[in-house]
Motif scaffolding. Structure first.
Motif, PDB file in Angstrom:
ATOM      1  N   TRP A  43       0.865  -1.174   0.000  1.00  0.00           N
ATOM      2  CA  TRP A  43       0.000   0.000   0.000  1.00  0.00           C
ATOM      3  C   TRP A  43       0.903   1.225   0.000  1.00  0.00           C
ATOM      4  CZ3 TRP A  43      -5.492  -0.072   0.581  1.00  0.00           C
ATOM      5  CH2 TRP A  43      -6.058   1.203   0.629  1.00  0.00           C
ATOM      6  N   SER A  45       1.279   5.073   0.209  1.00  0.00           N
ATOM      7  CA  SER A  45       0.636   6.315   0.634  1.00  0.00           C
ATOM      8  C   SER A  45       1.541   7.472   0.243  1.00  0.00           C
ATOM      9  CB  SER A  45       0.428   6.330   2.144  1.00  0.00           C
ATOM     10  OG  SER A  45      -0.407   5.268   2.527  1.00  0.00           O
ATOM     11  N   SER A  84       2.320  11.571   0.423  1.00  0.00           N
ATOM     12  CA  SER A  84       2.065  12.834   1.108  1.00  0.00           C
ATOM     13  C   SER A  84       3.099  13.846   0.645  1.00  0.00           C
ATOM     14  CB  SER A  84       2.137  12.649   2.627  1.00  0.00           C
ATOM     15  OG  SER A  84       3.411  12.182   3.001  1.00  0.00           O
ATOM     16  N   ASP A 130       6.721   8.857  -0.478  1.00  0.00           N
ATOM     17  CA  ASP A 130       6.053   7.570  -0.640  1.00  0.00           C
ATOM     18  C   ASP A 130       6.306   6.721   0.596  1.00  0.00           C
ATOM     19  OD1 ASP A 130       4.872   5.247  -1.533  1.00  0.00           O
ATOM     20  OD2 ASP A 130       6.371   4.825  -3.062  1.00  0.00           O
ATOM     21  N   PRO A 178      -5.929   4.877   5.240  1.00  0.00           N
ATOM     22  CA  PRO A 178      -6.002   4.777   3.778  1.00  0.00           C
ATOM     23  C   PRO A 178      -6.605   6.039   3.169  1.00  0.00           C
ATOM     24  CG  PRO A 178      -7.030   2.884   4.824  1.00  0.00           C
ATOM     25  CD  PRO A 178      -6.745   3.869   5.900  1.00  0.00           C
ATOM     26  N   ASN A 179      -6.146   6.351   1.960  1.00  0.00           N
ATOM     27  CA  ASN A 179      -6.615   7.523   1.247  1.00  0.00           C
ATOM     28  C   ASN A 179      -6.927   7.111  -0.183  1.00  0.00           C
ATOM     29  OD1 ASN A 179      -6.721   9.999  -0.264  1.00  0.00           O
ATOM     30  ND2 ASN A 179      -5.601  10.991   1.388  1.00  0.00           N
ATOM     31  N   ASP A 189      -4.098   6.980  -2.705  1.00  0.00           N
ATOM     32  CA  ASP A 189      -3.042   5.986  -2.559  1.00  0.00           C
ATOM     33  C   ASP A 189      -3.115   4.962  -3.693  1.00  0.00           C
ATOM     34  OD1 ASP A 189      -2.481   7.332  -0.233  1.00  0.00           O
ATOM     35  OD2 ASP A 189      -3.369   5.824   1.083  1.00  0.00           O
TER      36      ASP A 189
END
Length: 125
Positions: free
Chosen positions: A24, A26, A28, A45, A89-90, A93
């Motif tokens: 996963w 993510s 930002s 990442d 979670p977004n 992602d």
């Protein structure tokens, strides 16, 4: 001990048993340096490795997803069940399954009394 700890443990155990380990990713944004405003921020990442149980979106799957929140599900696609995780979670992602990047269409959360138990993730076909 929280009220739904047992449900969380059961969800994690069954998803691990019937699911698949994925990556996963993510993303930002990093903070820009105030002394160099011309430098653009870069994405950071972060990789997590949860288990997700993947299920096809067939007739029963569509009914299930519609009962969650009216999500439009594309036929031939699939959704996944993921237990509570130490990250949030977004929809921006990315999930890597068997070396293939999957785009997230929606994330539904089961969190009775604010305690996260289960995520239902719909992937773009």
């Amino acid at each position: 001990m929280a009220q739904f700890d047992r449900a969380i443990a059961t969800a994690l155990r069954l998803i691990k048993k019937n699911g698949q380990l994925v990556q996963w990713h993510s993303y930002s944004e990093s903070t820009a340096d105030a002394n160099k405003p011309w430098d653009k921020t870069t994405d950071v990442d972060t990789v997590n490795t949860p288990y997700i149980c993947f299920l096809p979106i067939d007739r029963e799957g569509k009914d299930f997803l519609m009962s969650l929140g009216g999500s439009e599900a594309v036929g031939g696609a699939y959704y996944g069940l993921m237990g509570a995780q130490p990250f949030t979670p977004n929809i921006k992602d990315t999930v890597i399954r068997d070396g293939i990047a999957l785009e997230i269409a929606s994330i539904e959360l089961l969190s009775p009394n604010g305690q996260i138990v289960l995520y239902t993730i719909t992937f773009n076909g």
